[in-house]
Motif scaffolding. Structure first.
Motif, PDB file in Angstrom:
ATOM      1  N   ALA A  76       0.833  -1.203   0.000  1.00 34.82           N
ATOM      2  CA  ALA A  76       0.000   0.000   0.000  1.00 34.82           C
ATOM      3  C   ALA A  76       0.871   1.257   0.000  1.00 34.82           C
ATOM      4  O   ALA A  76       2.016   1.224   0.457  1.00 34.82           O
ATOM      5  CB  ALA A  76      -0.912  -0.005   1.218  1.00 34.82           C
ATOM      6  N   PRO A  77       0.360   2.375  -0.497  1.00 33.67           N
ATOM      7  CA  PRO A  77       1.134   3.625  -0.463  1.00 33.67           C
ATOM      8  C   PRO A  77       1.554   3.956   0.963  1.00 33.67           C
ATOM      9  O   PRO A  77       0.780   3.751   1.906  1.00 33.67           O
ATOM     10  CB  PRO A  77       0.147   4.668  -1.012  1.00 33.67           C
ATOM     11  CG  PRO A  77      -0.798   3.882  -1.860  1.00 33.67           C
ATOM     12  CD  PRO A  77      -0.948   2.559  -1.181  1.00 33.67           C
ATOM     13  N   PRO A  78       2.769   4.476   1.156  1.00 26.15           N
ATOM     14  CA  PRO A  78       3.263   4.720   2.513  1.00 26.15           C
ATOM     15  C   PRO A  78       2.478   5.768   3.289  1.00 26.15           C
ATOM     16  O   PRO A  78       2.538   5.791   4.517  1.00 26.15           O
ATOM     17  CB  PRO A  78       4.711   5.165   2.298  1.00 26.15           C
ATOM     18  CG  PRO A  78       4.761   5.615   0.871  1.00 26.15           C
ATOM     19  CD  PRO A  78       3.774   4.793   0.134  1.00 26.15           C
ATOM     20  N   ASP A  79       1.745   6.635   2.578  1.00 26.58           N
ATOM     21  CA  ASP A  79       0.961   7.660   3.269  1.00 26.58           C
ATOM     22  C   ASP A  79      -0.515   7.278   3.406  1.00 26.58           C
ATOM     23  O   ASP A  79      -1.354   8.119   3.709  1.00 26.58           O
ATOM     24  CB  ASP A  79       1.083   9.009   2.562  1.00 26.58           C
ATOM     25  CG  ASP A  79       0.730   8.947   1.080  1.00 26.58           C
ATOM     26  OD1 ASP A  79       0.414   7.839   0.578  1.00 26.58           O
ATOM     27  OD2 ASP A  79       0.787   9.999   0.426  1.00 26.58           O
ATOM     28  N   SER A  80      -0.822   6.002   3.179  1.00 24.52           N
ATOM     29  CA  SER A  80      -2.181   5.491   3.384  1.00 24.52           C
ATOM     30  C   SER A  80      -2.269   4.851   4.768  1.00 24.52           C
ATOM     31  O   SER A  80      -1.250   4.628   5.432  1.00 24.52           O
ATOM     32  CB  SER A  80      -2.524   4.448   2.314  1.00 24.52           C
ATOM     33  OG  SER A  80      -1.711   3.291   2.470  1.00 24.52           O
ATOM     34  N   ARG A 184      15.595   4.757   3.348  1.00 22.65           N
ATOM     35  CA  ARG A 184      14.326   4.060   3.573  1.00 22.65           C
ATOM     36  C   ARG A 184      13.674   4.523   4.875  1.00 22.65           C
ATOM     37  O   ARG A 184      12.448   4.665   4.947  1.00 22.65           O
ATOM     38  CB  ARG A 184      14.553   2.556   3.575  1.00 22.65           C
ATOM     39  CG  ARG A 184      14.946   1.995   2.209  1.00 22.65           C
ATOM     40  CD  ARG A 184      14.696   0.499   2.128  1.00 22.65           C
ATOM     41  NE  ARG A 184      15.531  -0.259   3.053  1.00 22.65           N
ATOM     42  CZ  ARG A 184      16.716  -0.762   2.739  1.00 22.65           C
ATOM     43  NH1 ARG A 184      17.234  -0.569   1.538  1.00 22.65           N
ATOM     44  NH2 ARG A 184      17.410  -1.465   3.624  1.00 22.65           N
ATOM     45  N   ASN A 185      14.510   4.757   5.904  1.00 21.86           N
ATOM     46  CA  ASN A 185      13.967   5.283   7.157  1.00 21.86           C
ATOM     47  C   ASN A 185      13.315   6.642   6.943  1.00 21.86           C
ATOM     48  O   ASN A 185      12.231   6.918   7.477  1.00 21.86           O
ATOM     49  CB  ASN A 185      15.065   5.416   8.205  1.00 21.86           C
ATOM     50  CG  ASN A 185      15.639   4.089   8.664  1.00 21.86           C
ATOM     51  OD1 ASN A 185      16.781   4.023   9.112  1.00 21.86           O
ATOM     52  ND2 ASN A 185      14.871   3.003   8.562  1.00 21.86           N
ATOM     53  N   ARG A 186      13.964   7.488   6.168  1.00 22.04           N
ATOM     54  CA  ARG A 186      13.394   8.813   5.876  1.00 22.04           C
ATOM     55  C   ARG A 186      12.104   8.693   5.075  1.00 22.04           C
ATOM     56  O   ARG A 186      11.156   9.445   5.312  1.00 22.04           O
ATOM     57  CB  ARG A 186      14.412   9.649   5.084  1.00 22.04           C
ATOM     58  CG  ARG A 186      15.624  10.081   5.858  1.00 22.04           C
ATOM     59  CD  ARG A 186      15.364  11.199   6.818  1.00 22.04           C
ATOM     60  NE  ARG A 186      14.671  12.337   6.229  1.00 22.04           N
ATOM     61  CZ  ARG A 186      14.472  13.490   6.862  1.00 22.04           C
ATOM     62  NH1 ARG A 186      14.923  13.636   8.096  1.00 22.04           N
ATOM     63  NH2 ARG A 186      13.836  14.475   6.288  1.00 22.04           N
ATOM     64  N   ASP A 190       8.540  10.236   6.086  1.00 23.88           N
ATOM     65  CA  ASP A 190       7.767  11.134   5.227  1.00 23.88           C
ATOM     66  C   ASP A 190       6.355  10.596   4.997  1.00 23.88           C
ATOM     67  O   ASP A 190       5.378  11.354   5.010  1.00 23.88           O
ATOM     68  CB  ASP A 190       8.481  11.330   3.883  1.00 23.88           C
ATOM     69  CG  ASP A 190       9.784  12.107   4.022  1.00 23.88           C
ATOM     70  OD1 ASP A 190       9.992  12.734   5.073  1.00 23.88           O
ATOM     71  OD2 ASP A 190      10.597  12.063   3.077  1.00 23.88           O
ATOM     72  N   GLY A 191       6.245   9.272   4.793  1.00 22.57           N
ATOM     73  CA  GLY A 191       4.925   8.679   4.593  1.00 22.57           C
ATOM     74  C   GLY A 191       4.048   8.833   5.818  1.00 22.57           C
ATOM     75  O   GLY A 191       2.858   9.169   5.713  1.00 22.57           O
ATOM     76  N   LEU A 192       4.612   8.604   7.002  1.00 23.96           N
ATOM     77  CA  LEU A 192       3.836   8.740   8.240  1.00 23.96           C
ATOM     78  C   LEU A 192       3.430  10.189   8.479  1.00 23.96           C
ATOM     79  O   LEU A 192       2.325  10.465   8.973  1.00 23.96           O
ATOM     80  CB  LEU A 192       4.660   8.215   9.415  1.00 23.96           C
ATOM     81  CG  LEU A 192       4.848   6.700   9.459  1.00 23.96           C
ATOM     82  CD1 LEU A 192       5.904   6.326  10.500  1.00 23.96           C
ATOM     83  CD2 LEU A 192       3.533   5.988   9.761  1.00 23.96           C
ATOM     84  N   ALA A 196      -0.388  11.454   8.800  1.00 24.59           N
ATOM     85  CA  ALA A 196      -0.900  12.222   9.935  1.00 24.59           C
ATOM     86  C   ALA A 196      -1.683  13.435   9.440  1.00 24.59           C
ATOM     87  O   ALA A 196      -2.756  13.765   9.971  1.00 24.59           O
ATOM     88  CB  ALA A 196       0.239  12.644  10.841  1.00 24.59           C
ATOM     89  N   ALA A 197      -1.139  14.128   8.445  1.00 18.92           N
ATOM     90  CA  ALA A 197      -1.835  15.294   7.890  1.00 18.92           C
ATOM     91  C   ALA A 197      -3.156  14.884   7.255  1.00 18.92           C
ATOM     92  O   ALA A 197      -4.176  15.573   7.395  1.00 18.92           O
ATOM     93  CB  ALA A 197      -0.937  15.995   6.863  1.00 18.92           C
ATOM     94  N   ALA A 198      -3.155  13.739   6.565  1.00 17.61           N
ATOM     95  CA  ALA A 198      -4.397  13.259   5.942  1.00 17.61           C
ATOM     96  C   ALA A 198      -5.427  12.884   7.007  1.00 17.61           C
ATOM     97  O   ALA A 198      -6.629  13.125   6.832  1.00 17.61           O
ATOM     98  CB  ALA A 198      -4.092  12.061   5.045  1.00 17.61           C
ATOM     99  N   TRP A 199      -4.983  12.282   8.107  1.00 13.14           N
ATOM    100  CA  TRP A 199      -5.911  11.945   9.189  1.00 13.14           C
ATOM    101  C   TRP A 199      -6.597  13.198   9.725  1.00 13.14           C
ATOM    102  O   TRP A 199      -7.808  13.233   9.930  1.00 13.14           O
ATOM    103  CB  TRP A 199      -5.149  11.230  10.300  1.00 13.14           C
ATOM    104  CG  TRP A 199      -5.943  11.051  11.566  1.00 13.14           C
ATOM    105  CD1 TRP A 199      -5.871  11.801  12.707  1.00 13.14           C
ATOM    106  CD2 TRP A 199      -6.942  10.053  11.813  1.00 13.14           C
ATOM    107  NE1 TRP A 199      -6.753  11.327  13.642  1.00 13.14           N
ATOM    108  CE2 TRP A 199      -7.435  10.261  13.124  1.00 13.14           C
ATOM    109  CE3 TRP A 199      -7.470   9.004  11.038  1.00 13.14           C
ATOM    110  CZ2 TRP A 199      -8.412   9.460  13.684  1.00 13.14           C
ATOM    111  CZ3 TRP A 199      -8.452   8.210  11.614  1.00 13.14           C
ATOM    112  CH2 TRP A 199      -8.911   8.449  12.909  1.00 13.14           C
TER     113      TRP A 199
END
Length: 205
Positions: A76-80, A184-186, A190-192, A196-199
């Protein structure tokens, strides 16, 4: 919602494993929909169960196995929502199984990312126990706290670790591998952060 039955843990594990078995050969679009559906259901049930000890949700990777969660959510997309859940359960497993390594990276990186260190909320000693406690606390926050704050704490933790990796990376081939891991950690951070902003905007799914 009524209190979850005492046998909810094995039912949850069996249901997730059954879903994975049925999705492995499915179309990518169907698997992505399943990722979103299972993530939303898990968070909804976990948050409705607030007040009931949420350890069965925090310990989900121990119950069903990290491979099961990977099959469900890793694509899944990292920001989902499923992408964020995958990152946080992966972080928890890493902190539990490789606590000494994570603690070393975190202690190195915290002076390089002081704001993120405060947000992550690791105890000053940042020993392996403190690292594991924070990883559990971040996951617990998904279910009994402010979900946006939990995601931001996870992002901050990843950024501190990335800073530590970059500082410790040598100039040889192993250093290149460490810099790649830091990237990868960064990316997880960035995805998290975007999740958070999307939440908060009411658009996270």
């Amino acid at each position: 919602m009524s209190e979850p039955p005492r046998h909810a843990r094995p039912i949850l594990a069996a249901d997730l494993e059954r879903l994975v078995e049925g999705s492995v050969a499915g179309e990518p679009s169907a698997r992505l929909e399943l990722a979103h559906a299972t993530a939303a259901a898990l968070v909804s049930v976990g948050r409705d169960a607030a007040g009931d000890p949420s350890d069965r949700f925090v310990r989900l990777a121990d119950t069903v196995g990290l491979d099961t969660l990977a099959d469900l959510w890793r694509g899944a997309p990292p920001d989902s929502l499923p992408g964020a859940l995958w990152a946080l359960y992966l972080l928890q497993t890493w902190c539990t199984e490789n606590g000494a390594e994570v603690a070393r990276l975190y202690r190195t990186g915290r002076s390089l990312a002081p704001v993120d260190e405060v947000v992550a909320g690791v105890r000053d000693d940042a020993d392996p126990d403190a690292i594991a406690t924070v990883a559990d606390s971040v996951l617990s926050g998904l279910y009994d706290g402010d979900l946006g704050v939990a995601l931001e704490r996870g992002a901050a933790f990843f950024r501190v670790v990335a800073a530590g990796r970059l500082f410790l990376a040598s100039e040889d081939t192993d250093g290149d591998a460490e810099r790649e891991r830091a990237g990868r950690n960064r990316a997880c951070a960035d995805g998290l952060t975007r999740a958070a902003a999307a939440w908060r905007a009411g658009t996270l799914r």
